[in-house]
Scaffold this motif. Structure first.
Motif, PDB file in Angstrom:
ATOM      1  N   LEU A   1      -8.600  -2.550   2.548  1.00 27.68           N
ATOM      2  CA  LEU A   1      -8.182  -1.926   1.282  1.00 27.68           C
ATOM      3  C   LEU A   1      -8.792  -0.530   1.139  1.00 27.68           C
TER       4      LEU A   1
ATOM      5  N   LEU B   1      -6.747   1.727   3.197  1.00 32.00           N
ATOM      6  CA  LEU B   1      -5.474   2.053   2.528  1.00 32.00           C
ATOM      7  C   LEU B   1      -5.693   3.095   1.415  1.00 32.00           C
TER       8      LEU B   1
ATOM      9  N   PHE C   1      -6.090   6.334   2.945  1.00 35.73           N
ATOM     10  CA  PHE C   1      -4.766   6.804   3.382  1.00 35.73           C
ATOM     11  C   PHE C   1      -4.093   7.551   2.232  1.00 35.73           C
ATOM     12  N   ALA C   2      -4.206   6.988   1.013  1.00 40.53           N
ATOM     13  CA  ALA C   2      -3.560   7.612  -0.152  1.00 40.53           C
ATOM     14  C   ALA C   2      -4.142   8.994  -0.431  1.00 40.53           C
TER      15      ALA C   2
ATOM     16  N   TYR D   1       0.779  13.046   7.461  1.00 36.29           N
ATOM     17  CA  TYR D   1       1.126  11.655   7.759  1.00 36.29           C
ATOM     18  C   TYR D   1       0.763  11.219   9.181  1.00 36.29           C
TER      19      TYR D   1
ATOM     20  N   LEU E   1      -5.118   4.955  10.039  1.00 33.20           N
ATOM     21  CA  LEU E   1      -4.985   3.708   9.273  1.00 33.20           C
ATOM     22  C   LEU E   1      -4.686   2.522  10.184  1.00 33.20           C
ATOM     23  N   VAL E   2      -3.655   2.686  11.003  1.00 32.35           N
ATOM     24  CA  VAL E   2      -3.228   1.556  11.839  1.00 32.35           C
ATOM     25  C   VAL E   2      -4.298   1.206  12.877  1.00 32.35           C
TER      26      VAL E   2
ATOM     27  N   LEU F   1      -6.933  -0.705  11.075  1.00 32.87           N
ATOM     28  CA  LEU F   1      -6.465  -2.041  10.679  1.00 32.87           C
ATOM     29  C   LEU F   1      -6.416  -3.006  11.860  1.00 32.87           C
TER      30      LEU F   1
ATOM     31  N   PHE G   1       2.671   3.613  16.380  1.00 36.65           N
ATOM     32  CA  PHE G   1       3.123   3.478  14.988  1.00 36.65           C
ATOM     33  C   PHE G   1       3.320   4.843  14.351  1.00 36.65           C
TER      34      PHE G   1
ATOM     35  N   LEU H   1       1.266  -7.322   0.570  1.00 33.19           N
ATOM     36  CA  LEU H   1      -0.109  -7.014   0.971  1.00 33.19           C
ATOM     37  C   LEU H   1      -1.024  -8.215   0.787  1.00 33.19           C
TER      38      LEU H   1
ATOM     39  N   LEU I   1      -3.355 -10.053   3.577  1.00 31.93           N
ATOM     40  CA  LEU I   1      -4.800 -10.250   3.415  1.00 31.93           C
ATOM     41  C   LEU I   1      -5.177 -11.715   3.611  1.00 31.93           C
TER      42      LEU I   1
ATOM     43  N   THR J   1       1.183  -3.615   7.358  1.00 32.08           N
ATOM     44  CA  THR J   1       0.433  -2.970   6.275  1.00 32.08           C
ATOM     45  C   THR J   1       0.699  -1.463   6.282  1.00 32.08           C
ATOM     46  N   GLY J   2       0.746  -0.883   7.480  1.00 33.81           N
ATOM     47  CA  GLY J   2       1.056   0.551   7.588  1.00 33.81           C
ATOM     48  C   GLY J   2       2.440   0.852   7.027  1.00 33.81           C
ATOM     49  N   LEU J   3       3.398  -0.012   7.330  1.00 32.54           N
ATOM     50  CA  LEU J   3       4.763   0.195   6.822  1.00 32.54           C
ATOM     51  C   LEU J   3       4.810   0.072   5.294  1.00 32.54           C
TER      52      LEU J   3
ATOM     53  N   ALA K   1       2.362   0.867   3.232  1.00 25.89           N
ATOM     54  CA  ALA K   1       1.794   2.108   2.694  1.00 25.89           C
ATOM     55  C   ALA K   1       2.837   3.225   2.771  1.00 25.89           C
ATOM     56  N   LEU K   2       3.515   3.294   3.921  1.00 21.74           N
ATOM     57  CA  LEU K   2       4.549   4.321   4.092  1.00 21.74           C
ATOM     58  C   LEU K   2       5.683   4.116   3.088  1.00 21.74           C
TER      59      LEU K   2
ATOM     60  N   TYR L   1       4.788   5.109  -0.476  1.00 24.16           N
ATOM     61  CA  TYR L   1       4.764   6.570  -0.649  1.00 24.16           C
ATOM     62  C   TYR L   1       6.182   7.151  -0.628  1.00 24.16           C
TER      63      TYR L   1
ATOM     64  N   PRO M   1       1.618   9.767  -3.634  1.00 25.48           N
ATOM     65  CA  PRO M   1       0.492   8.977  -3.100  1.00 25.48           C
ATOM     66  C   PRO M   1      -0.051   7.969  -4.112  1.00 25.48           C
TER      67      PRO M   1
ATOM     68  N   ILE N   1       0.659   4.398  -3.512  1.00 28.86           N
ATOM     69  CA  ILE N   1      -0.129   3.655  -2.501  1.00 28.86           C
ATOM     70  C   ILE N   1      -1.299   2.977  -3.214  1.00 28.86           C
ATOM     71  N   LEU N   2      -1.848   3.677  -4.227  1.00 29.14           N
ATOM     72  CA  LEU N   2      -2.945   3.076  -4.990  1.00 29.14           C
ATOM     73  C   LEU N   2      -2.434   1.876  -5.800  1.00 29.14           C
TER      74      LEU N   2
ATOM     75  N   LEU O   1      -0.022  -0.002  -4.884  1.00 26.92           N
ATOM     76  CA  LEU O   1       0.130  -1.040  -3.847  1.00 26.92           C
ATOM     77  C   LEU O   1      -1.200  -1.759  -3.610  1.00 26.92           C
ATOM     78  N   VAL O   2      -2.272  -0.970  -3.473  1.00 29.21           N
ATOM     79  CA  VAL O   2      -3.591  -1.549  -3.198  1.00 29.21           C
ATOM     80  C   VAL O   2      -4.043  -2.428  -4.370  1.00 29.21           C
TER      81      VAL O   2
ATOM     82  N   VAL P   1      -4.664  -6.498  -4.354  1.00 21.99           N
ATOM     83  CA  VAL P   1      -5.912  -7.167  -4.724  1.00 21.99           C
ATOM     84  C   VAL P   1      -5.618  -8.232  -5.786  1.00 21.99           C
TER      85      VAL P   1
ATOM     86  N   TYR Q   1      -3.868 -11.179  -4.275  1.00 25.11           N
ATOM     87  CA  TYR Q   1      -4.788 -11.995  -3.475  1.00 25.11           C
ATOM     88  C   TYR Q   1      -5.623 -12.893  -4.388  1.00 25.11           C
TER      89      TYR Q   1
END
Lengths: 184, 507
Positions: free
Chosen positions: A114, A117, A120-121, A129, A136-137, A140, A158, B215, B219, B394-396, B398-399, B402, B408, B411-412, B414-415, B419, B422
């Protein structure tokens, strides 16, 4: 989804509390987690009620924008109190099919994922990017117990493939950051 | 529009190359999702939500629907060949599918399962075609009836979503609170936006759903120990004549069981498969073979399973009430694209509504064709190491978060949603009510406030609409009757115990 229906397979231990101490740890944590969850939800409901006071419940004797949030606030408060009472009465005990205990190691790795991530933001625009996606990847894969070599290969693949797919295939412009001059 | 003309219109749309391509892509992705451990249809559909912005609503929703029921086909492969059901609904299939595979009849079991799934899907889709005109009945509903219906649909999902009704209701209330951020749907007053104009449209649904479902699932996957199985041989593919004969009845009965179970909002996916399994075991002339490799034990549950997957969509299409998490995400896709799922879809965008229904026929056929012949290709998917899968997905996400608004901050979101998702999973708060109320929240509020506006603020207005009253009473009954029965049962048991003790105490 990993469900188990048979016995004659080569497999590791099924998820869930495997040892006595782990069982006790999770049983205790489950009680604490439920109490904490109920209390946080009560706090959330109260906060919703307090903040929704800035919106009128009635406008010219008709329902105003505050009516619905106020109703939800009361509902959350009531239900969370019920949850708290049920927890106190021992309603949420550890059972065979209770969500398995998270291992501390997995919790730490999840938390780090987290953080990655979130990073990343914040780094997406300044670094661009391709760079942050690679980072990031790669991180992870390592956090999920992959080898460093596979992490690097996956990170590069990726970043390159997703960048090409999104910019060329879908026509979306992604920030280039550090690579602005070389890729434009 | 009558069902047949609607279907023809839909087929015309589906056979457009772009829609056909995304149906194939959706089927393939669904198979992969079904095979992969720790990655279910909610996460996959949530992950692909942003893609619909680029490819458009029709191909996007066709693709997402194909992922949903394609995953059931994929789940069967691992259930039969590895004894590891990819989806919970495939558990019943594994009971006899795996023993058949160990006898060297894995290929035959998979063919029976695939044909059963196709039959179940076909029957349920035909049912859906003829049920679709019922949507016009719902067009006569006013805000009071819609409010009652939404509360009823929600109560069923909460009532059936788990053993803890209170927690389900807490989840529903949390979802409603998320949905109030943004402009008030009636008067347009900004609420809980903190003055940020970007929140006027509410919290970004894509990032929220991806976080809550996608996400959080990834996790959870981090802590699960990997299940490795020995893949049994596929063996001969073509079933024998006796296999077909023994499977015909179970397929017919499974279609009906699955179709009817799917109509119930919040239905547990495993209920129809196990219901069919139990029925076949009772009716079979080969009862002793059950558990050791009865072909009926594969045909019935698989057929029921896929019929259920299709009929689950009916409440959403006809009434605008999603009956599962994946359906709520699918409904989110409709709303994001400015489409109103439910009866209004058939009135305002009949071409889209019928295209999606027609795509069910086509995608089922695609799945049948790509299932067994490509079995070895699908098994390659199982060899993808979890670290690579976790990082890439997970990378996808985030992408995707965004890319929707190039923001951006999503993305926060998303995080944070990840959480929360989870924690809620760990606390056993069902996610389905949250998904539903997040999506349905604005509609619920709009209908509540409209009803009150029309009645000059008189809350008793709901009691003056018989239909709304029935829905509301039924909603309360759904939530209160099961716990009340449980308490009653406990009291009776205690009384019986006391009576026995009293009798024993007598000299």
């Amino acid at each position: 989804m990993s469900l188990h229906t048979g016995s004659d397979r080569q497999e590791s231990a099924p998820p869930g509390p495997s040892s006595g101490s782990e069982y006790l740890w999770w049983a205790r944590s489950l009680l604490v987690a439920n109490l904490a969850g109920a209390l946080v939800t009560i706090g959330f409901g109260a906060a919703l009620l307090i903040t929704s006071r800035s919106y009128d419940v009635r406008v010219d004797n008709l329902p105003g924008p505050g009516l619905y949030p106020r109703a939800i606030g009361w509902a959350i408060l009531f239900l969370a109190t019920l949850w708290l009472v049920q927890t106190a009465l021992g309603r949420y005990r550890q059972e065979d099919d209770t969500e398995p205990a998270p291992t501390r190691d997995a919790l730490v790795r999840g938390l780090l994922a987290l953080v990655a991530l979130t990073g990343f933001a914040f780094a997406l625009i300044p670094l661009g990017y391709p760079v942050v996606a690679f980072l990031l990847v790669t991180i992870l894969v390592v956090l999920a117990r992959g080898s460093v070599r596979s992490a690097l290969v996956t990170g590069i693949a990726f970043a390159a493939l997703s960048f090409l797919l999104v910019t060329t295939g879908l026509g979306i412009q992604l920030p280039l950051g550090l690579l602005e001059s070389s890729l434009r | 529009m009558d069902p047949l003309n609607g279907l023809l219109l839909g087929l015309e749309q589906v056979f457009q190359p772009q829609n056909l391509i995304f149906a194939v892509v959706g089927c393939a992705l669904g198979m992969v999702v079904g095979i992969l451990p720790g990655f279910g249809p909610p996460a996959a559909t949530a992950l692909l939500l942003p893609v619909t912005f680029v490819i458009g609503p029709v191909p996007g929703i066709i693709m997402m629907a194909a992922i949903f029921y394609g995953s059931a086909y994929g789940g069967t492969i691992t259930a039969v060949l590895l004894n590891v059901p990819g989806e919970p609904s495939s558990v019943a299939t594994a009971l006899d599918g795996y023993p058949l595979a160990r006898q060297g009849r894995g290929g035959q079991a998979l063919v029976i399962a695939a044909v059963g799934s196709f039959v179940g899907g076909l029957v349920a889709t035909v049912g859906m075609v003829f049920a679709a005109p019922l949507a016009t009945l719902a067009l006569s509903f006013g805000p009071r009836e819609y409010f009652g219906l939404t509360v009823f649909g929600l109560s069923i999902v909460v009532g059936l979503s788990g053993r803890h009704v209170v927690k389900g209701l807490v989840g529903a209330a949390i979802g409603l609170s998320v949905a109030i951020v943004g402009l008030d749907p009636v008067l347009g007053t900004p609420r809980f936006t903190g003055g940020h104009a970007e929140l006027y449209d509410g919290i970004d649904l894509v990032a929220l759903i991806m976080g809550l479902f996608g996400l959080s699932e990834m996790l959870i996957g981090l802590e699960e120990r990997v299940v490795k199985g020995r893949i049994t041989r596929v063996g001969r593919i073509a079933p024998t004549r006796s296999d077909w004969r023994r499977s015909a009845g179970p397929m017919a009965r499974g279609s009906v069981i699955g179709f009817l179970t799917g109509l119930l909002p919040g239905n547990p996916g495993t209920a129809s498969a196990f219901g069919s399994y139990a029925l076949e075991k009772r009716l079979s002339r080969h009862k002793d073979e059950f558990g050791t490799g009865a072909v009926e034990g594969v045909a019935g549950p698989e057929t029921a399973n896929n019929a259920l997957n299709i009929s689950t969509m009916i409440p959403m299409f006809i009434l605008g009430i999603p009956s599962s998490v994946t359906m709520a995400i699918l409904m989110g896709a409709f709303i994001i694209h400015g489409l109103a799922p439910g009866p209004l879809l058939f009135r305002d965008d009949p071409d889209i509504a019928w295209a999606i229904i027609a795509s069910l026929f086509v995608s089922n056929l695609i799945l049948l064709v790509m299932n067994v012949p490509l079995i070895r290709v699908w098994l390659v998917v199982l060899r993808i190491p979890y670290p690579i899968l976790f990082a890439s997905v997970t990378g996808l996400m985030a992408l995707g978060a965004y890319a929707v608004e190039l923001a951006p901050v999503n993305i926060l979101i998303l995080v944070i949603a990840g959480v929360i998702g989870y924690i809620l999973r760990k606390l056993e708060i069902p996610l389905a009510p949250i998904a539903l109320t997040t999506v349905l929240g604005p509609l619920l509020e709009e209908n509540l406030v409209r009803s009150l506006l029309l009645a000059d603020g008189d809350a008793t207005t709901f009691t003056r609409s018989p239909l709304a009253l029935v829905f509301l009473i039924a909603a309360v009954a759904v939530l209160l009757v099961p716990p009340a029965l449980k308490v009653l049962k406990g009291v009776r048991r205690r009384q019986a115990r006391q009576l026995v003790e009293h009798e024993n105490a007598k000299p």
